[in-house]
Design a protein around this motif. Structure first.
Motif, PDB file in Angstrom:
ATOM      1  N   VAL A 124      23.281  30.701  31.701  1.00  0.00           N
ATOM      2  CA  VAL A 124      23.997  31.688  32.508  1.00  0.00           C
ATOM      3  C   VAL A 124      24.768  32.606  31.560  1.00  0.00           C
ATOM      4  O   VAL A 124      25.613  32.149  30.795  1.00  0.00           O
ATOM      5  N   GLN A 125      24.449  33.884  31.609  1.00  0.00           N
ATOM      6  CA  GLN A 125      25.079  34.888  30.749  1.00  0.00           C
ATOM      7  C   GLN A 125      26.152  35.625  31.538  1.00  0.00           C
ATOM      8  O   GLN A 125      25.880  36.184  32.592  1.00  0.00           O
ATOM      9  N   HIS A 126      27.390  35.602  31.028  1.00  0.00           N
ATOM     10  CA  HIS A 126      28.531  36.150  31.766  1.00  0.00           C
ATOM     11  C   HIS A 126      28.908  37.544  31.275  1.00  0.00           C
ATOM     12  O   HIS A 126      28.889  37.826  30.076  1.00  0.00           O
ATOM     13  N   GLU A 127      29.293  38.383  32.233  1.00  0.00           N
ATOM     14  CA  GLU A 127      29.907  39.668  31.916  1.00  0.00           C
ATOM     15  C   GLU A 127      31.420  39.443  31.786  1.00  0.00           C
ATOM     16  O   GLU A 127      31.949  38.419  32.214  1.00  0.00           O
ATOM     17  N   PRO A 128      32.146  40.401  31.185  1.00  0.00           N
ATOM     18  CA  PRO A 128      33.598  40.216  31.015  1.00  0.00           C
ATOM     19  C   PRO A 128      34.315  39.962  32.338  1.00  0.00           C
ATOM     20  O   PRO A 128      33.981  40.561  33.364  1.00  0.00           O
ATOM     21  N   PHE A 129      35.287  39.060  32.290  1.00  0.00           N
ATOM     22  CA  PHE A 129      36.096  38.710  33.456  1.00  0.00           C
ATOM     23  C   PHE A 129      37.294  39.638  33.504  1.00  0.00           C
ATOM     24  O   PHE A 129      37.969  39.857  32.495  1.00  0.00           O
ATOM     25  N   THR A 130      37.556  40.216  34.665  1.00  0.00           N
ATOM     26  CA  THR A 130      38.676  41.165  34.786  1.00  0.00           C
ATOM     27  C   THR A 130      40.013  40.421  34.741  1.00  0.00           C
ATOM     28  O   THR A 130      40.748  40.502  33.769  1.00  0.00           O
ATOM     29  N   SER A 131      40.310  39.687  35.813  1.00  0.00           N
ATOM     30  CA  SER A 131      41.555  38.917  35.841  1.00  0.00           C
ATOM     31  C   SER A 131      41.531  37.983  37.039  1.00  0.00           C
ATOM     32  O   SER A 131      40.812  38.229  38.019  1.00  0.00           O
ATOM     33  N   THR A 132      42.323  36.928  36.958  1.00  0.00           N
ATOM     34  CA  THR A 132      42.455  35.997  38.079  1.00  0.00           C
ATOM     35  C   THR A 132      43.002  36.718  39.303  1.00  0.00           C
ATOM     36  O   THR A 132      42.566  36.479  40.435  1.00  0.00           O
ATOM     37  N   GLN A 133      43.950  37.625  39.085  1.00  0.00           N
ATOM     38  CA  GLN A 133      44.564  38.349  40.204  1.00  0.00           C
ATOM     39  C   GLN A 133      43.522  39.153  40.978  1.00  0.00           C
ATOM     40  O   GLN A 133      43.483  39.125  42.212  1.00  0.00           O
ATOM     41  N   LYS A 134      42.643  39.865  40.261  1.00  0.00           N
ATOM     42  CA  LYS A 134      41.613  40.650  40.939  1.00  0.00           C
ATOM     43  C   LYS A 134      40.576  39.751  41.604  1.00  0.00           C
ATOM     44  O   LYS A 134      40.017  40.096  42.645  1.00  0.00           O
ATOM     45  N   ALA A 135      40.325  38.589  40.996  1.00  0.00           N
ATOM     46  CA  ALA A 135      39.391  37.638  41.602  1.00  0.00           C
ATOM     47  C   ALA A 135      39.912  37.166  42.952  1.00  0.00           C
ATOM     48  O   ALA A 135      39.150  36.993  43.912  1.00  0.00           O
ATOM     49  N   ILE A 136      41.221  36.960  43.044  1.00  0.00           N
ATOM     50  CA  ILE A 136      41.832  36.484  44.289  1.00  0.00           C
ATOM     51  C   ILE A 136      41.967  37.609  45.309  1.00  0.00           C
ATOM     52  O   ILE A 136      41.572  37.468  46.470  1.00  0.00           O
ATOM     53  N   GLU A 137      42.521  38.729  44.871  1.00  0.00           N
ATOM     54  CA  GLU A 137      42.843  39.808  45.814  1.00  0.00           C
ATOM     55  C   GLU A 137      41.623  40.612  46.238  1.00  0.00           C
ATOM     56  O   GLU A 137      41.520  41.037  47.381  1.00  0.00           O
TER      57      GLU A 137
END
Length: 665
Positions: A598-611
């Motif tokens: 599984v190849q991942h792209e950059p993760f933005t932030s936990t906050q954006k993942a939740i909201e």
């Protein structure tokens, strides 16, 4: 596996003492036969899903998200279960709830008008997901994973079929009662955590938890509470282990890297390291030095430091770098067997002409301000520097949080691991140019291959755990530093660590670090087979799995090498590497049907993942599929269970022939 008829009284007598001990756990025929039936059933379940991650480098938000979404597996399961029955936004909302139940529940309550209806729908959906992810495990294993307060209720929901109208009514009553008693939030959180836990059966971390990123301590907190994991130590982990063991060279390197990437909170808040003495010293000693080449590598948009703080970090960075060179010189002189005299570089500086002289050649220096170096004795610590070293030594060895994490990393870690026909180690296997294993001299004895990694692991443990009067303790403590940067270290394996050159010399040719032969030879299938044979790895489908060297996917480099025999899974979790790799990390997933990368792209932030429900965008590549689904009996655990079954069969025959008396009938 032997049948009961093949078990003779002579075989029982040979193992009689062990069988008598076993009879305490299984005191009669009924107990022993029940356990055999249970173990035989487990053997025929699909193997659990293993996840492999490498080179996390303190990127705790991305790491935690990958654990929560099981590298995209939960999203895939939600799609499979609900298909077109749910809209894409509804599936996205459900996934976010599973990943971050506490935070998502708060947001739902702010906008949801009919909360009771939402609870009913959501609880039914979560039960379906939970039934799916628990289906490959025994009820016993699932029961052990359940939160105690909801264990009975979850079991009832998991093992009742909603297809039966009577059972659906029963399920509805349970769910309605959960809501009426105001336990819905706690129950949802428990179900979501259970889904996360069951989706990843075991986790393998192939080294380098520490350095560069902001939260290695948070990653370690997560791992220390994780249900099933192991660690193969990387060079950055070993560096921190050396610091915790009291090696001052390692302490200086840890601090230098923290300053280089601006990660002071990991030291101060994470581990309680007192940086005030170093800061005070640096401000005074380097007051007239711009330290421009020691500015921390922080993207302006992500920096929380003001200009004054950045200036201070730069001063501290240069101060600890010079201290590091002096400390390392003392270690090199203590151990001529390390063959590292070429790393004694300060005496090659011509302080008057402001050039670096080596082998009759002058090299331009981009920084030649050295207020703490005596040109007549360049490797001598000043009194102030000695005091700083003593205080930092005390701070590292006295850190309670660091001790806790070291206990965890030693308990669950080692230099290598062999698991289900896979050989896991972080970096390298020292080799000669002709493809043979290189012999490395340690205290007058030569080691190679598996013996080398075992001996290295023993010395790391000696450095940390042995009493001060242990004759190997002092050497082991210095040897940890050698493992960080020595040319024959299996955790490093390069010609040199060009720290001085990268900081001070403009000629980029001097910055080059020549990799050991392993890094090119490992592309050959025959070499991989030779190494797998060396470690006794068997099986039709066997592999070496490494991290350490970032795979430059952006330039077309492939992580799968040697015709599938070797997989390099350092894809750049660390943000510092992402421009080089073009991606943001890999997860290697090994389930009952084979391997997927599984190849991942950059993760933005936990906050954006939740909201906003932003998930890590991941691409799945099939690496290897099995012609038949792998079952527990095909794994290392399965082989252990078969041995247990064999012993239980002997116990049964012993009971049947009166060799051991039954109890509790």
């Amino acid at each position: 596996m032997k049948t009961y008829k093949q078990i003779t009284p002579e075989m029982i007598q040979k193992d009689i003492r062990y069988l008598e001990l076993l009879s305490h756990d299984f005191p009669n025929l009924a107990a022993a036969s029940t356990e055999i039936i249970n173990l035989e059933a487990i053997l025929n379940l699909p193997k659990g899903t293993e996840h492999f991650l490498a080179d996390l480098h303190g990127e705790y938000e991305a790491f935690q998200h990958v654990l929560r979404n099981a590298s995209g597996a939960i999203k895939r399961k939600v799609n499979e279960i609900f298909g077109n029955n749910l809209r894409e936004m509804e599936k996205k909302e459900l996934c976010t709830l599973i990943y971050y139940p506490e935070q998502k529940l708060q947001l739902v309550k702010e906008v949801e008008k009919d909360l009771v209806d939402w609870y009913v729908i959501t609880l039914n959906q979560l039960v379906k997901v939970c039934q799916n992810v628990s289906s490959k495990y025994t009820r016993s294993k699932v029961r052990k994973a359940l939160p105690e307060e909801f264990s009975y209720i979850i079991q009832e929901l998991l093992h009742e079929s909603p297809m039966d109208p009577n059972k659906q009514a029963y399920i509805n009553v349970i769910i309605r009662t959960i809501i009426e008693t105001r336990r819905a939030d706690d129950f949802i959180i428990a179900l979501c955590n259970l889904i996360q836990r069951l989706t990843i059966d075991s986790l393998h971390i192939l080294g380098d938890i520490f350095d560069r990123g902001p939260g290695p301590h948070i990653i370690m907190d997560t791992l220390c509470n994780y249900h099933n994991f192991d660690i193969q130590w990387g060079n950055h982990d070993i560096l921190w282990m050396g610091a915790a063991s009291g090696n001052d060279c390692c302490i200086a390197n840890v601090l230098r890297l923290a300053m280089r990437y601006g990660n002071l909170p990991a030291l101060e808040d994470g581990y309680g390291i007192n940086l005030l003495p170093l800061a005070t010293f640096a401000m005074e000693a380097y007051a007239n030095d711009p330290c421009e080449y020691f500015a921390p590598k922080i993207a302006p948009e992500s920096s929380s430091y003001n200009d004054k703080t950045l200036r201070l970090i730069s001063q501290m960075h240069k101060a600890i770098t010079i201290i590091q060179f002096k400390l390392e010189a003392a270690a090199i002189r203590r151990h001529p067997e390390f063959d590292m005299d070429s790393r004694l570089l300060l005496h090659h500086i011509d302080f008057k002409r402001k050039v670096f002289q080596l082998d009759g050649k002058d090299y331009e220096m981009r920084d030649c301000l050295f207020p703490t170096i005596d040109p007549e004795n360049p490797y001598q610590l000043t009194e102030e520097e000695e005091e700083i070293v003593q205080k930092l030594h005390k701070s590292f060895t006295g850190s309670e949080k660091l001790r806790k994490h070291m206990k965890c990393i030693f308990r669950y870690g080692c230099m290598y691991n062999v698991c289900n026909s896979n050989l896991l180690f972080h970096a390298s296997m020292p080799m000669n140019a002709d493809g043979t294993l290189k012999e490395v001299d340690i205290l007058g004895k030569k080691y190679k291959g598996e013996a080398l990694l075992k001996r290295v692991g023993q010395l790391i443990r000696t450095a940390y755990f042995a009493e001060e009067d242990d004759p190997e303790k002092a050497f082991a403590r210095d040897f940890i530093w050698y493992l960080w940067c020595g040319k024959n270290s299996p955790a490093f394996d390069k010609s040199k660590m060009a720290t001085f050159e990268r900081y001070f010399l403009t000629d980029k040719e001097t910055h080059k670090e020549v990799k050991g032969y392993y890094y090119t030879l490992r592309d050959r299938e025959d070499i991989c087979d030779m190494i797998l044979d060396e470690f006794g790895v068997e099986g039709e489908h066997r592999h070496i799995i490494n991290g350490h060297v970032p795979v430059k996917a952006v330039k077309g480099e492939k992580p799968i090498k040697a015709n599938g025999k070797l997989m390099v899974i350092d894809g750049g979790f660390s943000k510092a590497y992402q421009p080089e790799t073009g991606i943001a990390g890999y997860t290697l997933v090994y389930h009952s049907r084979g391997f997927q990368l599984v190849q991942h792209e950059p993760f933005t932030s936990t906050q954006k993942a939740i909201e906003e429900g932003q998930d890590i965008k991941s691409t799945t590549q099939i690496v290897e599929l099995s012609s038949q689904r792998m079952m527990v009996k095909d794994t290392d655990k399965g082989r252990e269970l078969m041995v247990q079954i064999e012993d239980l069969k002997k116990l049964l025959v012993a009971y049947q022939n009166g060799i051991i008396k039954e109890r509790g009938i």
